[in-house]
Motif scaffolding. Structure first.
Motif, PDB file in Angstrom:
ATOM      1  N   THR A  46      10.923  10.809  25.497  1.00  0.00           N
ATOM      2  CA  THR A  46      11.320   9.370  24.446  1.00  0.00           C
ATOM      3  C   THR A  46       9.614   8.813  24.377  1.00  0.00           C
ATOM      4  O   THR A  46       9.860   7.674  24.270  1.00  0.00           O
ATOM      5  CB  THR A  46      11.957   8.205  26.257  1.00  0.00           C
ATOM      6  OG1 THR A  46      10.691   9.013  27.210  1.00  0.00           O
ATOM      7  CG2 THR A  46      13.171   8.666  26.206  1.00  0.00           C
ATOM      8  N   SER A  47       8.889   9.529  25.013  1.00  0.00           N
ATOM      9  CA  SER A  47       7.643   9.136  24.295  1.00  0.00           C
ATOM     10  C   SER A  47       7.034   8.837  22.559  1.00  0.00           C
ATOM     11  O   SER A  47       6.444   8.271  22.408  1.00  0.00           O
ATOM     12  CB  SER A  47       6.260  10.595  24.548  1.00  0.00           C
ATOM     13  OG  SER A  47       6.765  11.578  23.561  1.00  0.00           O
ATOM     14  N   GLY A  48       8.139   9.122  22.141  1.00  0.00           N
ATOM     15  CA  GLY A  48       7.789   9.463  20.237  1.00  0.00           C
ATOM     16  C   GLY A  48       7.255  10.668  19.633  1.00  0.00           C
ATOM     17  O   GLY A  48       6.896  10.721  18.530  1.00  0.00           O
ATOM     18  N   LEU A  49       7.184  11.560  20.642  1.00  0.00           N
ATOM     19  CA  LEU A  49       6.060  12.656  19.931  1.00  0.00           C
ATOM     20  C   LEU A  49       6.983  14.149  19.788  1.00  0.00           C
ATOM     21  O   LEU A  49       8.490  13.731  20.227  1.00  0.00           O
ATOM     22  CB  LEU A  49       4.799  13.328  21.676  1.00  0.00           C
ATOM     23  CG  LEU A  49       3.784  12.692  21.791  1.00  0.00           C
ATOM     24  CD1 LEU A  49       3.284  13.627  22.785  1.00  0.00           C
ATOM     25  CD2 LEU A  49       3.084  12.244  20.224  1.00  0.00           C
TER      26      LEU A  49
END
Lengths: 266, 329
Positions: free
Chosen positions: B222-225
């Motif tokens: 869920t970090s966007g990476l």
């Protein structure tokens, strides 16, 4: 108005249904508490809202758009997620953990954002300390700081105050409430019904994967709902800082429903 | 200068000093006059010893150590496990199986055939791991799959010994499996170096993903990476580095495990900033290990892989003991 929503969501884990037709919304400016006994589906609902639990039916929507249509980066910019799992693999210092909330910022900016979040949760003094030298409660606050660093408009936190001392529990909920007041959509799962009643704008009661109640705290947590879902006889009393729950537990030792108080006042 | 840059500079300096020692000392002790001659005329006898025997050997040890240290650091970060190393995921074992098969089939006479077979084996293991990790995200499951892969490749290599009609081929495979940088030439160095540099580049691209994985699978997702891509890059980097190392030097254990631990505290645990120092530490370790192995007075020269295993296995136990106490694995 920005809102994160589960619409008729159904999901299973290992063949066991964990969410059954769940409708759940958290809108900008409100703090919603999800409560329920162990295994009720609190974490599953939060994971579904974060896009981590595949649904077998229904939708997860963010401002009306299906969450699955967003790229990971777009999703992360709008929704922050704090898992219940608190294991950190390496002995990283707190400030670097908090800064991981902003992986797309330049190093110094991310560090500054991380430091600000640590200060907000009153753990700024831990900034340069490695996780191996922190208590469980300190680690929990550092991980929450990481979720705050993201700056996302919606925050999903799975048991953010579990394992914290009473003072820190109140402080963390105060801060989350303030964030909701500033326009963020905040959803937390809690075990403490008294704190849910005191801090949440709305309480969602889950039982066996279903929403049993979804209303203002004292309307959702009626003595009847508490009895059915948690097996407690309880009533709300007015305390100096808000409602307090006086409760006792049905004895299950074959005594035929004898009421035996095991705790009172929260 | 940042602390990370100071660390890299310090290890590089240590490598230069170790390399000078490793070139100056060997089985044949050279006199001062011979050294002078070697420097004046590289094609002289002593010149040959220094520049065509020892120097490429030291360079091979360096680059193989770098590859092993790098792939150990990548795997430990990827699996969030201080006990992961190139051997654990089965990449070394499958690469070794490829090389053993090539030797027994008589391909050793064809230049580059054994090396290619080892690289193909590593690539195959890497592809299997990528396929598996795309379906199963749990690092524990990936380790178990690696253990199964490693056991299977070990059994298949044993089968090759079992069925091999030629004792000479068997001895050749055995000697190769023990791991060594003896008699390596500049040609070996020339082809293995680009492979290791490429794998280093891939690993550095994957570094933000490794750092985020410190906080667990769900936070990373869920970090966007772009975690799927970063995980793939990391696995490719580890497979390529391990394959290149096995192709040129056979199976050399424990460097990949130990090198990251030597520098982890200095980078405060960060699995991203760990990559370059761990790779350099691997290079330094292998130059020193090779120097010690050939200076040990034995009738048969100690094989480098045997030496690192003898020193490394107790170290592995020690790390496991400390990890179990500190991290409740």
């Amino acid at each position: 108005m920005s809102a994160l929503q589960l619409a008729l969501a159904t999901a299973s884990l290992g063949g066991r249904p964990v969410l059954r037709d769940v409708n759940l919304t958290v809108a900008a400016g409100e703090l919603v508490a999800v409560v329920g006994p162990n295994g009720a589906g609190k974490s599953s609902a939060i994971r579904a809202l974060g896009g981590l639990l595949p649904l077998t039916g229904g939708h997860t929507r963010l401002d009306g758009a299906d969450l699955s249509t967003l790229s990971p980066r777009e999703r992360a910019a709008r929704v922050a997620y704090l898992p219940q799992e608190r294991r950190i693999a390496w002995n990283l210092p707190a400030v670097e953990i908090a800064a991981l909330g902003a992986p797309f910022l330049a190093g110094a900016e991310a560090t500054a954002a991380g430091r600000a979040a640590l200060d907000e949760l009153e753990v700024g003094y831990l900034a340069d300390r490695g996780v191996a030298e922190m208590s469980g409660g300190e680690r929990a606050r550092v991980l929450l700081a990481r979720a705050l660093t993201t700056g996302a408009r919606a925050l999903l936190a799975d048991e953010p105050i579990a394992g914290l001392d009473p003072d820190a529990q109140l402080m963390v909920l105060d801060r989350l409430k303030a964030r909701a007041r500033n326009g963020q959509a905040v959803l937390v799962s809690l075990h403490d019904l008294g704190l849910a009643a005191r801090y949440a704008d709305r309480v969602v009661v889950l039982d066996d994967g279903q929403v049993v109640a979804d209303a203002a705290p004292l309307e959702a947590l009626t003595p009847d709902v508490i009895a059915r879902v948690f097996g407690l006889t309880a009533r709300w009393v007015e305390g100096p800082e808000g409602p307090l729950l006086a409760s006792s537990r049905y004895s299950d030792g074959g005594g035929g429903g004898v009421v035996r108080p095991v705790s009172s006042e929260l | 200068m940042t602390s990370g840059a100071r660390l890299i500079l310090a290890i590089t300096l240590a490598i230069v000093i170790a390399a000078v020692f490793a070139v100056l000392f060997g089985e044949t002790a050279l006199t001062g006059a011979q050294f002078a001659e070697a420097f004046r005329d590289p094609s002289s006898g002593p010149g040959e010893v220094l520049w065509q025997v020892r120097a490429p050997r030291v360079a091979t040890a360096l680059i193989v150590g770098v590859a092993l240290g790098l792939s150990g650091a990548v795997m430990q970060g990827l699996l969030r496990n201080p006990l992961a190393d190139p051997g654990v995921l089965g990449v070394s074992a499958v690469a070794a199986l490829g090389a053993a098969g090539a030797i027994v089939l008589g391909a050793a006479a064809v230049p580059g055939a054994v090396e290619t077979a080892a690289l193909v084996g590593a690539g195959l293991a890497g592809a299997l791991l990528v396929l598996f990790s795309a379906r199963v995200r749990s690092p524990e499951a990936l380790i178990l799959f690696g253990v199964a892969l490693s056991s299977f490749a070990g059994a298949a290599t044993a089968l090759i010994f079992n069925l091999s009609p030629s004792p000479i081929a068997t001895a050749e495979v055995m000697s190769w499996l023990l791991g060594s940088v003896q008699n390596r030439s500049w040609i070996d160095v020339a082809w293995v170096t680009p492979a290791v540099l490429l794998s280093g580049g891939l690993a550095i691209l994957a570094a933000p993903g490794l750092r985020m994985l410190s906080l667990g699978e769900e936070t990373a997702r869920t970090s966007g990476l772009p975690m799927a891509r970063l995980r793939l890059l990391a696995l490719l980097a580890a497979a390529l580095a391990t394959g290149a190392a096995v192709a040129v030097a056979g199976v050399i254990g424990f460097v990949g495990l130990a090198a990251p631990h030597l520098v982890r505290t200095a980078v405060r645990g960060d699995p991203g900033r760990l990559l370059v120092p761990a790779a350099l530490a691997g290079g330094l370790m292998l130059i020193l290990a090779d120097l010690l192995a050939r200076m040990t007075p034995t009738d048969q020269e100690l094989k480098l892989g045997v030496f690192t295993a003898l020193v490394g296995a107790p170290l592995f136990a020690l790390i496991a003991w400390r990890a179990a106490r500190e991290w409740r694995l």
